[in-house]
Write a protein that holds these residues in place. Structure first.
Motif, mmCIF file in Angstrom:
data_model
loop_
_atom_site.group_PDB
_atom_site.id
_atom_site.type_symbol
_atom_site.label_atom_id
_atom_site.label_comp_id
_atom_site.label_asym_id
_atom_site.label_seq_id
_atom_site.Cartn_x
_atom_site.Cartn_y
_atom_site.Cartn_z
ATOM 1 N N UNK A 72 86.643 12.996 44.011
ATOM 2 C CA UNK A 72 86.632 14.456 43.931
ATOM 3 C C UNK A 72 88.050 15.011 43.794
ATOM 4 N N UNK A 73 89.013 14.400 44.546
ATOM 5 C CA UNK A 73 90.397 14.854 44.448
ATOM 6 C C UNK A 73 90.967 14.570 43.069
ATOM 7 N N UNK A 74 90.620 13.404 42.481
ATOM 8 C CA UNK A 74 91.106 13.067 41.143
ATOM 9 C C UNK A 74 90.610 14.080 40.115
ATOM 10 N N UNK A 75 89.362 14.468 40.224
ATOM 11 C CA UNK A 75 88.812 15.457 39.293
ATOM 12 C C UNK A 75 89.497 16.810 39.467
ATOM 13 N N UNK A 76 89.787 17.188 40.706
ATOM 14 C CA UNK A 76 90.489 18.448 40.954
ATOM 15 C C UNK A 76 91.882 18.421 40.326
ATOM 16 N N UNK A 77 92.578 17.261 40.451
ATOM 17 C CA UNK A 77 93.912 17.144 39.846
ATOM 18 C C UNK A 77 93.834 17.245 38.327
ATOM 19 N N UNK A 78 92.818 16.606 37.725
ATOM 20 C CA UNK A 78 92.659 16.657 36.271
ATOM 21 C C UNK A 78 92.364 18.095 35.812
ATOM 22 N N UNK A 79 91.536 18.812 36.571
ATOM 23 C CA UNK A 79 91.251 20.207 36.239
ATOM 24 C C UNK A 79 92.506 21.068 36.359
ATOM 25 N N UNK A 80 93.360 20.740 37.339
ATOM 26 C CA UNK A 80 94.612 21.480 37.504
ATOM 27 C C UNK A 80 95.515 21.288 36.293
ATOM 28 N N UNK A 81 95.543 20.051 35.756
ATOM 29 C CA UNK A 81 96.356 19.771 34.578
ATOM 30 C C UNK A 81 95.828 20.510 33.343
ATOM 31 N N UNK A 82 94.504 20.716 33.293
ATOM 32 C CA UNK A 82 93.895 21.397 32.141
ATOM 33 C C UNK A 82 93.691 22.890 32.400
ATOM 34 N N UNK A 83 94.289 23.413 33.469
ATOM 35 C CA UNK A 83 94.020 24.794 33.871
ATOM 36 C C UNK A 83 94.364 25.797 32.775
ATOM 37 N N UNK A 84 95.522 25.587 32.099
ATOM 38 C CA UNK A 84 95.930 26.533 31.059
ATOM 39 C C UNK A 84 94.924 26.579 29.922
ATOM 40 N N UNK A 85 94.457 25.421 29.479
ATOM 41 C CA UNK A 85 93.462 25.375 28.402
ATOM 42 C C UNK A 85 92.161 26.046 28.838
ATOM 43 N N UNK A 86 91.754 25.777 30.067
ATOM 44 C CA UNK A 86 90.499 26.350 30.557
ATOM 45 C C UNK A 86 90.570 27.876 30.615
ATOM 46 N N UNK A 87 91.688 28.387 31.126
ATOM 47 C CA UNK A 87 91.824 29.846 31.221
ATOM 48 C C UNK A 87 91.959 30.471 29.834
#
Length: 472
Positions: A331-346
């Protein structure tokens, strides 16, 4: 029947015949024991019903004895004649509770018995009051004695009616139980007869099989030869099909290799062209200033590094990599990956739906490389969805003692051809894609002894299913 017989070997058929006969006799014996038990139980119930009927008769007789004793006392004016009354009163209580125990399973009968008990108690009270009045009036009959006589008679009739109702109910139950007993006895006889007939038929079957053993073996040998010939023909056909499949695989491999070669040639030719142009320019401008030469040198260096990077990316995407494994929460790994992709997601206004299992165990992985693998899948999902309407669903759960990660989008989806080539190096539908992202992702997952599968349909989105072993 003959076809069924031919399916068995001869000696096996004999064993089946005699074994089946023994088995059926055994089943018949067990069924017989069961039905016998039912018959005995039914007999016990019949005896119980008869006892209830007789005890109800005894209950009514006690009332008659009490009434008879009272009449003897009145006629003879002798208290010794009240003995039947006192004995009846003494026996009535135990008999009532005995009957109540016998009819415990019938609410209707219990209610009637309670009514009978009230009438009995009232009858005893009437007799006792009549005795007291008779003695008080110096053994003379009075109007009150006549009243007690009328009340006692009405009470006795009501009691007799209730006892008759109860006896009729028990007799109906007795008739039903007798019918059940007869039917079970008939069933028992039928089971025994049928089992004996079937067992006899099976014994006959075994005997006939034994007699025809030699003929059966010859037929079996001939059939085995036919099967062997058919098997050889099938093997030849399978061999032909296998060669065709190998040829198709070679063609697919050749096509894939050609595509990779064309992509590499295209990617490498551009920087090489720049290098060659720079070298030619340097040759033609020998008198060029230091600043111009530095520009050409930088161009040569930059494009050489580009070629080296392309080769490195290709090698990294196709070789197993060294891992620095450590226990970490998926779960923590997925959260870190989402953090790295945060700009694209927003930027694309993507909605994130998280369905993490809170009690899922840790996995032993190289967390930096797994984050890259997750990030590649998330980036691909973002690029496949329409901005402002995309929904990215990420879930974790345990299945078959494995850690399962699902990354699902509602994007454009993929057809079967794209799915088959999804992890091939340099295969990409994107105008600016290198085609190495998912290849590298697959390499990372496989290096961790994991699995990655993809489900997708055009227009229905894509779902990546990643499987890891839990940390031991």
């Amino acid at each position: 029947m003959k076809r069924i017989i031919k399916k068995f070997r001869i000696d096996k058929r004999i064993r089946v015949g005699y074994g089946s006969a023994f088995f059926i006799l055994l089943i018949s014996y067990l069924i017989t024991l069961y039905i016998n038990k039912q018959v005995l139980e039914q007999s016990r119930l019949i005896e119980h019903t008869n006892q209830v009927i007789h005890k109800l008769e005894d209950f009514l007789s006690l009332m008659k004895d009490a009434d008879l004793g009272f009449r003897g006392f009145v006629i003879n004016k002798d208290k010794s004649f009240l003995s039947p009354y006192y004995e009846s009163k003494m026996k009535s209580g135990p008999l009532f509770y005995d009957l109540l125990t016998q009819i415990i399973n019938s609410k209707t009968q219990r209610d009637l018995m309670q009514q009978a008990k009230k009438l009995m108690d009232k009858k005893y009270d009437l007799i006792q009051n009549a005795v007291d009045k008779f003695i008080a009036s110096n053994y003379q009959l009075t109007d009150s004695m006549l009243y007690f006589e009328r009340e006692g008679k009405a009470n006795m009739e009501s009691l007799a009616a209730i006892i008759k109702t109860m006896q009729d109910s028990e007799r109906n139950l007795l008739a039903q139980r007798n019918t059940d007993l007869v039917s079970r006895s008939s069933l028992l006889n039928t089971v025994v007869i049928v089992s004996l007939i079937v067992a006899l038929l099976l014994f006959v079957f075994g005997f006939i099989t034994y007699v025809t053993e030699n003929r059966g073996r010859r037929l079996a040998d001939r059939r085995a030869e036919e099967y062997r010939y058919e098997l050889e023909e099938r093997i030849k056909q399978l061999d032909k099909v296998n060669k065709e499949l190998l040829e198709m695989r070679r063609m697919e491999k050749f096509a894939s290799t050609g595509r990779i070669a064309r992509t590499i040639a295209h990617e490498v030719r551009n920087p090489l062209t720049n290098i060659n142009l720079s070298v030619d320019q340097l040759r033609s401008e020998t008198d060029a200033g230091e600043e111009n030469r530095n520009v050409f040198y930088d161009m040569i260096t930059r494009n050489s590094q580009r070629i080296n990077m392309l080769i490195t990316e290709l090698l990294d995407s196709t070789k197993f990599i060294e891992l620095k494994a450590e226990e970490v929460s998926v779960n923590d790994l997925l959260e870190d990956a989402l953090q790295l992709a945060e700009d694209r997601l927003k930027l694309n206004d993507i909605k994130i739906v998280k369905r993490y299992s809170e009690d899922i165990c840790n996995i032993s992985v190289d967390k930096e490389k797994i984050k890259i693998a997750f990030l590649n899948i998330i980036v691909n999902a973002v690029e496949a969805m329409e901005p402002g309407k995309g929904v990215l669903t990420i879930s974790t759960h345990e299945q078959n003692n494995k850690c399962m990660v699902d990354i699902e989008d509602n994007g454009c989806g993929m057809d079967s051809e794209t799915l088959n080539k999804l992890f091939e190096p340099y295969y990409s539908n994107k105008t600016k894609g290198t085609g190495l992202g998912l290849t590298n992702t697959e390499n990372i997952i496989l290096s961790h002894k994991g699995e990655i599968n993809v489900e997708s349909e055009p227009g229905k989105g894509t779902r990546f299913i990643i499987t890891f072993d839990f940390a031991r």
